[in-house]
Design a protein around this motif. Structure first.
Motif, PDB file in Angstrom:
ATOM      1  N   MET A  34       0.825  -1.211   0.000  1.00 20.59           N
ATOM      2  CA  MET A  34       0.000   0.000   0.000  1.00 20.59           C
ATOM      3  C   MET A  34       0.858   1.259   0.000  1.00 20.59           C
ATOM      4  N   LEU A  35       1.924   1.264   0.789  1.00 22.31           N
ATOM      5  CA  LEU A  35       2.805   2.435   0.828  1.00 22.31           C
ATOM      6  C   LEU A  35       3.478   2.680  -0.525  1.00 22.31           C
ATOM      7  N   LEU A  36       3.917   1.625  -1.178  1.00 24.64           N
ATOM      8  CA  LEU A  36       4.594   1.773  -2.469  1.00 24.64           C
ATOM      9  C   LEU A  36       3.634   2.277  -3.539  1.00 24.64           C
ATOM     10  N   HIS A  37       2.415   1.761  -3.560  1.00 26.05           N
ATOM     11  CA  HIS A  37       1.435   2.282  -4.516  1.00 26.05           C
ATOM     12  C   HIS A  37       1.073   3.727  -4.193  1.00 26.05           C
ATOM     13  N   GLU A  38       0.847   3.997  -2.923  1.00 26.14           N
ATOM     14  CA  GLU A  38       0.424   5.338  -2.519  1.00 26.14           C
ATOM     15  C   GLU A  38       1.497   6.381  -2.815  1.00 26.14           C
ATOM     16  N   SER A  39       2.753   5.960  -2.854  1.00 26.88           N
ATOM     17  CA  SER A  39       3.847   6.904  -3.115  1.00 26.88           C
ATOM     18  C   SER A  39       3.706   7.586  -4.470  1.00 26.88           C
ATOM     19  N   ARG A  40       2.948   6.991  -5.389  1.00 30.41           N
ATOM     20  CA  ARG A  40       2.814   7.542  -6.739  1.00 30.41           C
ATOM     21  C   ARG A  40       1.594   8.441  -6.915  1.00 30.41           C
ATOM     22  N   ARG A  41       0.816   8.640  -5.858  1.00 33.17           N
ATOM     23  CA  ARG A  41      -0.471   9.329  -6.009  1.00 33.17           C
ATOM     24  C   ARG A  41      -0.342  10.682  -6.718  1.00 33.17           C
ATOM     25  N   ALA A  42       0.595  11.507  -6.286  1.00 41.07           N
ATOM     26  CA  ALA A  42       0.689  12.874  -6.821  1.00 41.07           C
ATOM     27  C   ALA A  42       0.986  12.902  -8.307  1.00 41.07           C
ATOM     28  N   ALA A  43       1.563  11.823  -8.837  1.00 47.88           N
ATOM     29  CA  ALA A  43       1.944  11.797 -10.252  1.00 47.88           C
ATOM     30  C   ALA A  43       0.914  11.101 -11.137  1.00 47.88           C
ATOM     31  N   ARG A  44      -0.147  10.559 -10.539  1.00 50.82           N
ATOM     32  CA  ARG A  44      -1.077   9.720 -11.305  1.00 50.82           C
ATOM     33  C   ARG A  44      -2.140  10.504 -12.062  1.00 50.82           C
ATOM     34  N   THR A  45      -2.277  11.783 -11.749  1.00 46.38           N
ATOM     35  CA  THR A  45      -3.217  12.625 -12.481  1.00 46.38           C
ATOM     36  C   THR A  45      -2.547  13.937 -12.852  1.00 46.38           C
ATOM     37  N   SER A  46      -3.012  14.517 -13.949  1.00 48.77           N
ATOM     38  CA  SER A  46      -2.496  15.811 -14.383  1.00 48.77           C
ATOM     39  C   SER A  46      -3.163  16.922 -13.587  1.00 48.77           C
ATOM     40  N   ALA A  47      -2.731  18.156 -13.828  1.00 52.96           N
ATOM     41  CA  ALA A  47      -3.327  19.297 -13.126  1.00 52.96           C
ATOM     42  C   ALA A  47      -4.818  19.413 -13.409  1.00 52.96           C
ATOM     43  N   SER A  48      -5.246  18.934 -14.568  1.00 53.45           N
ATOM     44  CA  SER A  48      -6.662  18.997 -14.936  1.00 53.45           C
ATOM     45  C   SER A  48      -7.445  17.760 -14.501  1.00 53.45           C
ATOM     46  N   GLY A  49      -6.758  16.823 -13.807  1.00 49.72           N
ATOM     47  CA  GLY A  49      -7.436  15.632 -13.307  1.00 49.72           C
ATOM     48  C   GLY A  49      -7.401  14.444 -14.241  1.00 49.72           C
ATOM     49  N   GLU A  50      -6.691  14.542 -15.373  1.00 44.18           N
ATOM     50  CA  GLU A  50      -6.627  13.423 -16.311  1.00 44.18           C
ATOM     51  C   GLU A  50      -5.645  12.364 -15.816  1.00 44.18           C
ATOM     52  N   MET A  51      -5.911  11.124 -16.157  1.00 43.83           N
ATOM     53  CA  MET A  51      -5.074  10.013 -15.728  1.00 43.83           C
ATOM     54  C   MET A  51      -3.727  10.025 -16.455  1.00 43.83           C
ATOM     55  N   VAL A  52      -2.658   9.752 -15.708  1.00 46.94           N
ATOM     56  CA  VAL A  52      -1.310   9.685 -16.282  1.00 46.94           C
ATOM     57  C   VAL A  52      -0.795   8.263 -16.058  1.00 46.94           C
ATOM     58  N   LEU A  53      -0.431   7.568 -17.141  1.00 46.42           N
ATOM     59  CA  LEU A  53       0.047   6.192 -17.035  1.00 46.42           C
ATOM     60  C   LEU A  53       1.403   6.142 -16.343  1.00 46.42           C
ATOM     61  N   LEU A  54       1.735   4.969 -15.821  1.00 43.98           N
ATOM     62  CA  LEU A  54       2.962   4.795 -15.056  1.00 43.98           C
ATOM     63  C   LEU A  54       4.192   5.226 -15.838  1.00 43.98           C
ATOM     64  N   ASP A  55       4.271   4.836 -17.116  1.00 44.70           N
ATOM     65  CA  ASP A  55       5.487   5.148 -17.872  1.00 44.70           C
ATOM     66  C   ASP A  55       5.574   6.616 -18.277  1.00 44.70           C
ATOM     67  N   GLU A  56       4.506   7.395 -18.046  1.00 46.31           N
ATOM     68  CA  GLU A  56       4.517   8.816 -18.383  1.00 46.31           C
ATOM     69  C   GLU A  56       4.571   9.708 -17.147  1.00 46.31           C
ATOM     70  N   GLN A  57       4.608   9.116 -15.962  1.00 44.09           N
ATOM     71  CA  GLN A  57       4.538   9.915 -14.737  1.00 44.09           C
ATOM     72  C   GLN A  57       5.846  10.650 -14.458  1.00 44.09           C
ATOM     73  N   ASP A  58       5.711  11.822 -13.847  1.00 43.25           N
ATOM     74  CA  ASP A  58       6.856  12.600 -13.388  1.00 43.25           C
ATOM     75  C   ASP A  58       7.332  11.989 -12.071  1.00 43.25           C
ATOM     76  N   ARG A  59       8.404  11.239 -12.127  1.00 40.92           N
ATOM     77  CA  ARG A  59       8.830  10.477 -10.946  1.00 40.92           C
ATOM     78  C   ARG A  59       9.416  11.353  -9.849  1.00 40.92           C
ATOM     79  N   SER A  60       9.677  12.613 -10.157  1.00 38.49           N
ATOM     80  CA  SER A  60      10.126  13.518  -9.100  1.00 38.49           C
ATOM     81  C   SER A  60       8.989  13.813  -8.120  1.00 38.49           C
ATOM     82  N   LEU A  61       7.752  13.537  -8.540  1.00 39.73           N
ATOM     83  CA  LEU A  61       6.591  13.740  -7.668  1.00 39.73           C
ATOM     84  C   LEU A  61       6.340  12.551  -6.752  1.00 39.73           C
ATOM     85  N   TRP A  62       7.004  11.442  -7.001  1.00 38.04           N
ATOM     86  CA  TRP A  62       6.807  10.266  -6.157  1.00 38.04           C
ATOM     87  C   TRP A  62       7.335  10.557  -4.750  1.00 38.04           C
ATOM     88  N   ASN A  63       6.646  10.035  -3.750  1.00 38.85           N
ATOM     89  CA  ASN A  63       7.006  10.273  -2.359  1.00 38.85           C
ATOM     90  C   ASN A  63       8.128   9.308  -1.958  1.00 38.85           C
TER      91      ASN A  63
END
Length: 420
Positions: A246-275
């Protein structure tokens, strides 16, 4: 001190979103009945809307609401008991009046190991209840999900879920199932059911089954909190592995959606946002569970999530290791969803032509015919292979099945890209 009605409404709405299920759990303990507690919960919030504009918002809204709801429930039971001294309500009123159940408002904010929501989870997951009833009851009563949302998540009609919940509540009453965390001697045999349900709660928060948003952070946070309590209570490897996952999945929350709320796939996520703190804690817990050599499916999934988390970018992902872990997971817990994830990992390791036949085989068996992610995965592999007509058909099928707005927007965008 008087408070403007609009400010009270805003405060009540905020407390309802963040605290209503905790308040409900405490009311179940105090009143001893699910339906009575639900009625008391709504009575308490109704009283807040009526009284807080004049009296002001209390310092501890949760404690106030528990007290108000409990008082109204007892008052109602006593009024009904006057009409029939032998009525069940009279018995309930006597039970509530028991000094052992005396309510101290300070209890509403006490953070103890055996807190009310953890007690509620163990009650909902009692072995006297059928597994499907355990899941439905927990999602409804612990998480507050609507019956329709639970039905959508499990691809069954809403009346079926409603019947499961009604039967489960009746069984709890008839069997006098205690509202408590079981003794240590019984914990191990009860743990599997609780872990399964806690993970379902987390999944509903991490990827909501329907609605306008991709996630429900309140549910994910509550599942993680319960996971921590379980590890403190019984630090079995799989409890540790689930918390890691759960912690590892939750670490990606901030990168999973764009500023407009659209879904961002794992390979396109900004990993600097990962916790990074969550990743480090989750990876350490996963290693702790793996080193026990008594791990199971949750720990294996945590190991897979840790491989993703360790990759600096999508291109650095060790898909060979992930595919190998899915092979082990499929042997440990055979399921069509695990088989689908394994097929996707093989496609990432060996190319889309290697994964597509595996997905076609899964879909041909009919096990995931109504699972939108299976059709979306097939569509993506067809797209990468240049099989545009097949990709379009699979995206359209996935779109017809998807019930979550961000996922639908993503699928519509993919279809538009194919058209252009």
């Amino acid at each position: 001190m008087a408070t403007a009605p609009a400010a009270v409404r805003e405060a009540v709405d905020a407390v309802y979103r963040s605290e209503s299920r905790r308040i409900f759990a405490t009311l179940v303990r105090l009143l001893g009945d699910f339906d009575l507690a639900e009625e008391a919960l709504h009575d308490g919030f109704r009283a807040a809307l009526e009284q807080w504009p004049a009296s002001g918002i209390p310092a501890s809204p949760r404690a106030w609401l528990v007290s108000a709801g409990r008082f109204k429930a007892i008052d109602g039971l006593r009024r009904r008991a006057r009409f029939d001294a032998w009525d069940d309500a009279g018995d309930a009123a006597e039970a509530i009046a028991d000094p052992a159940l005396a309510w101290d408002e300070r209890d509403a904010d006490a953070e103890t190991l055996e807190d009310d929501r953890l007690r509620l989870v163990f009650t909902c997951c009692h072995p006297a209840l059928a597994p499907d009833a355990q899941v439905a009851l927990t999602l409804r009563e612990v998480c507050g999900l609507a019956t329709e949302d639970i039905a959508n998540a499990f691809l069954v009609p809403a009346p079926t879920i409603a019947q499961r919940i009604v039967r489960a509540k009746a069984r709890i009453r008839e069997a006098r199932i205690p509202y408590q965390v079981p003794p240590v001697a019984e914990l191990a045999e009860r743990l599997d059911a609780v872990l399964r349900v806690v993970y379902l709660v987390f999944n509903e928060g991490y990827a909501a089954s329907s609605g306008e948003t991709l996630t429900r952070p309140d549910l994910s946070a509550e599942a993680i909190r319960l996971g921590r309590l379980l590890v403190d209570l019984l630090p079995e490897p799989e409890a540790v592995g689930l918390l890691a996952l759960m912690l590892l999945h939750e670490s990606r929350r901030a990168a999973r959606t764009s500023a407009s709320g659209e879904m961002v796939l794992l390979d396109e996520q900004d990993r600097s946002l990962w916790n990074r703190a969550s990743i480090e804690e989750g990876a350490a817990l996963a290693m702790r569970a793996l080193s026990s050599r008594r791990f199971g499916p949750y720990t294996l999934q945590a190991a897979i999530a840790a491989v993703h988390a360790e990759a600096a970018d999508a291109q650095s992902t060790d898909w060979a290791q992930i595919a190998g872990l899915y092979e082990v997971l499929l042997r440990a817990e055979p399921s069509p969803v695990v088989a689908l994830n394994r097929a996707v990992a093989i496609a990432m390791r060996d190319g889309p032509a290697a994964g597509l036949p595996l997905i076609d085989e899964i879909l041909a068996r009919g096990e995931l015919a109504d699972y939108h992610l299976a059709h979306a995965a097939r569509a993506d592999l067809c797209r990468r292979l240049g099989r545009t007509a097949e990709a379009r058909a699979s995206y359209e099928r996935a779109l017809a099945l998807a019930r979550q707005a961000p996922e639908r927007q993503f699928l519509e965008r993919r279809l538009a890209e194919l058209a252009s």
